[in-house]
Design a protein around this motif. Structure first.
Motif, PDB file in Angstrom:
ATOM      1  N   ASN A   1      -8.397  -3.603  -0.777  1.00 34.72           N
ATOM      2  CA  ASN A   1      -7.950  -3.192   0.558  1.00 34.72           C
ATOM      3  C   ASN A   1      -6.613  -2.468   0.510  1.00 34.72           C
ATOM      4  O   ASN A   1      -6.350  -1.555   1.294  1.00 34.72           O
ATOM      5  CB  ASN A   1      -7.845  -4.409   1.475  1.00 34.72           C
ATOM      6  CG  ASN A   1      -9.209  -4.905   1.926  1.00 34.72           C
ATOM      7  OD1 ASN A   1     -10.178  -4.145   1.907  1.00 34.72           O
ATOM      8  ND2 ASN A   1      -9.289  -6.161   2.309  1.00 34.72           N
TER       9      ASN A   1
ATOM     10  N   SER B   1      -5.981   6.023   2.453  1.00 36.17           N
ATOM     11  CA  SER B   1      -6.058   6.447   3.849  1.00 36.17           C
ATOM     12  C   SER B   1      -4.750   7.108   4.286  1.00 36.17           C
ATOM     13  O   SER B   1      -4.753   8.134   4.978  1.00 36.17           O
ATOM     14  CB  SER B   1      -6.367   5.241   4.734  1.00 36.17           C
ATOM     15  OG  SER B   1      -6.384   5.604   6.095  1.00 36.17           O
ATOM     16  N   GLN B   2      -3.634   6.524   3.841  1.00 36.81           N
ATOM     17  CA  GLN B   2      -2.329   7.107   4.168  1.00 36.81           C
ATOM     18  C   GLN B   2      -2.172   8.487   3.524  1.00 36.81           C
ATOM     19  O   GLN B   2      -1.668   9.423   4.155  1.00 36.81           O
ATOM     20  CB  GLN B   2      -1.213   6.174   3.708  1.00 36.81           C
ATOM     21  CG  GLN B   2       0.179   6.632   4.123  1.00 36.81           C
ATOM     22  CD  GLN B   2       1.261   5.731   3.606  1.00 36.81           C
ATOM     23  OE1 GLN B   2       1.657   5.834   2.448  1.00 36.81           O
ATOM     24  NE2 GLN B   2       1.712   4.805   4.451  1.00 36.81           N
TER      25      GLN B   2
ATOM     26  N   TYR C   1       0.826  -1.205   0.000  1.00 33.70           N
ATOM     27  CA  TYR C   1       0.000   0.000   0.000  1.00 33.70           C
ATOM     28  C   TYR C   1       0.865   1.261   0.000  1.00 33.70           C
ATOM     29  O   TYR C   1       0.472   2.300  -0.534  1.00 33.70           O
ATOM     30  CB  TYR C   1      -0.969  -0.001   1.188  1.00 33.70           C
ATOM     31  CG  TYR C   1      -0.341   0.175   2.544  1.00 33.70           C
ATOM     32  CD1 TYR C   1      -0.029   1.441   3.040  1.00 33.70           C
ATOM     33  CD2 TYR C   1      -0.062  -0.920   3.352  1.00 33.70           C
ATOM     34  CE1 TYR C   1       0.542   1.605   4.288  1.00 33.70           C
ATOM     35  CE2 TYR C   1       0.511  -0.770   4.606  1.00 33.70           C
ATOM     36  CZ  TYR C   1       0.812   0.503   5.068  1.00 33.70           C
ATOM     37  OH  TYR C   1       1.372   0.660   6.307  1.00 33.70           O
TER      38      TYR C   1
ATOM     39  N   GLU D   1      -6.039   1.314   1.863  1.00 29.16           N
ATOM     40  CA  GLU D   1      -5.006   1.661   2.828  1.00 29.16           C
ATOM     41  C   GLU D   1      -4.106   2.767   2.285  1.00 29.16           C
ATOM     42  O   GLU D   1      -3.689   3.681   3.021  1.00 29.16           O
ATOM     43  CB  GLU D   1      -4.177   0.426   3.165  1.00 29.16           C
ATOM     44  CG  GLU D   1      -3.201   0.597   4.308  1.00 29.16           C
ATOM     45  CD  GLU D   1      -3.876   0.861   5.638  1.00 29.16           C
ATOM     46  OE1 GLU D   1      -3.288   1.599   6.458  1.00 29.16           O
ATOM     47  OE2 GLU D   1      -4.992   0.354   5.842  1.00 29.16           O
TER      48      GLU D   1
END
Length: 485
Positions: free
Chosen positions: A52, A59-60, A15, A56
């Motif tokens: 996913n 989100s980072q 990710y 992630e």
């Protein structure tokens, strides 16, 4: 593309590699502020990684303030500039009514805001190039032919029935269930607010307003001989309910009305939550203070969801909802409306005395456009443009203005509120910018007490190389004030 073998060889989580690639595109300028990045599902397919993993990564990037998620809309590149504080500074000792005297600065600025020789970055008007001018003109011609006699006759209050039917249907999207009979057409949203103030107040009465506030409201309050009670507001949540309650208790019985722009406030761009809209309605009802709600920017949400209005929580008819099509379709048509609750009869009478009726031809044209002109399609188009352009202008401000400058991050509309370092005087900046062919709205316009001297309001509805160059010029002028000080 990232293959599975790369995942095995990588020394960092997958990710982070995905986040790194998106970050690289942002830093290189391939993805610019306001651009929408690929959806999670689409990027998952493009890069051959799991959903996913992309979640992630995004989100980072949110944590690093490179992306922002917009409900029901997706992920967008953020402007690289510190945000204004999310909550207002509550200066309780100043929560007292004040006489309004704005005439000199108001006339000065408004005269320049109408000068076609100047690049207009201070006036809050939509970009005419984004408006469906040809379609509106065709409908205006067709409807005046179809209703020839009606088009030259007075359409007495409450106004054109078909228009009121269309407005009532659209108000369902705002959470309101109103009949056409509960709506009165007006000559724009400003007239709706004027009628409301005339019905609710007499000279010397006190009106609670947000601070900073749309300067036309201050001019109206002054002209009607009223007093203003400034309530601090934040760029995120709007008017401070804590400060409003304190002010109402302190000035019990004196406040006769409260004006609030609940959705994408002018000038802050703030959006009140449903929870706070309900609390606002309940608070004012307890104090027997009518709410004049201006929702003129409500259709310009950056997400696909149209926000509710405070009127949707009104159970007693205490909220007077005002709006128009001036920011979305045609400012010059001067078509607006008011849903006045228990004050409807007085509003109709006041409207009749003021100017008899709203112009009939433009009511006919707007009614037809709302019914058959593809209004929702038009809104989706301009929302995308304004989403991108507000982010681009905010990013340019971050690059060009003095260090320490902060800007609002609106979720709708096309206005930006810019807070510069305190030594900078926005009225002086206004005079300097006018000398080089640019106009802005200085912060002092938005307060009775002359606050916000280091702030300006800018219009992001226009964005092209000339406007970008103007932002660079404003930045240089602002920096020059710091050097002198």
């Amino acid at each position: 593309m990232l293959a599975q073998s790369e995942q095995q060889q990588s020394r960092q989580p997958l990710y982070e590699e995905v986040a790194g690639r998106i970050s690289f595109l942002i830093k290189q300028g391939t993805l610019r502020p306001g651009d929408r990045v690929p959806s999670i599902r689409k990027l998952s397919k493009q890069m051959q990684v799991s959903i996913n993993t992309v979640k992630e990564a995004y989100s980072q990037l949110e944590d690093r303030r490179l992306l922002e998620a917009r409900p029901q809309s997706g992920y967008y590149v953020r402007a690289r500039l510190p945000e204004l504080p999310t909550e207002p500074v509550l200066d309780r000792p100043t929560l007292s009514p004040a006489e309004v005297s704005m005439d000199n600065i108001y006339q000065l600025v408004m005269r320049d805001l109408l000068d076609p020789k100047l690049l207009q970055l201070g006036i809050a008007v939509p970009n005419p190039e984004l408006l469906p001018i040809e379609k509106l003109n065709r409908m205006l011609t067709r409807e005046t032919r179809r209703f020839a006699l009606q088009s030259v006759s007075y359409d007495l209050p409450p106004g054109n029935l078909r228009l009121r039917q269309q407005v009532a249907q659209r108000l369902l999207l705002s959470g309101c269930t109103l009949s056409p009979e509960q709506i009165v057409t007006t000559s724009g949203c400003v007239e709706a607010v004027v009628l409301a103030l005339q019905v609710l107040c007499k000279p010397g009465d006190v009106v609670a307003i947000e601070s900073p506030v749309y300067f036309n409201f201050l001019q109206l309050i002054e002209d009607l001989g009223l007093k203003a009670l400034e309530i601090p507001a934040s760029p995120r949540g709007g008017i401070s309910l804590e400060a409003l309650e304190f002010a109402l208790d302190r000035n019990r019985g004196e406040v006769k009305a409260c004006i609030v722009i609940t959705n994408f406030n002018n000038p802050l761009g703030s959006l009140m939550s449903d929870e706070n809209k309900l609390k606002l309605v309940q608070l004012l009802e307890r104090h027997k203070v009518p709410l004049i709600e201006d929702d003129i920017y409500g259709d310009l949400s950056f997400s696909d969801k149209r926000p509710s209005v405070a009127k949707s929580f009104d159970k007693t008819g205490n909220v007077l909802l005002c709006s128009s099509i001036s920011k979305t379709l045609a400012p010059g048509y001067r078509v607006g409306w008011i849903a006045a609750g228990r004050y409807q009869e007085k509003i109709e009478r006041s409207k009749m005395l003021a100017n008899v009726a709203t112009p009939t031809p433009t009511q006919l044209a707007i009614a037809e456009f709302l019914a058959n002109g593809g209004y929702e399609h038009h809104l989706r188009s301009i929302r995308r443009v304004y989403t991108r352009q507000t982010a681009q202008m905010a990013d340019a401000i971050g690059r060009c203005f003095p260090a320490g400058t902060r800007v609002s991050q609106p979720q709708g509309g096309f206005l930006l509120w810019v807070e510069m370092p305190e030594p900078i005087d926005s009225l002086k900046l206004y005079e300097q910018s006018k000398q080089v062919g640019i106009t802005i709205a200085p912060g002092q316009l938005f307060s009775v007490e002359g606050k916000y001297r280091n702030c300006v309001r800018l219009n992001a509805a226009f964005w092209d190389p000339c406007v970008e160059a103007a932002i660079e010029t404003l930045g240089r002028l602002a920096k020059s004030q710091l050097q002198i000080s």
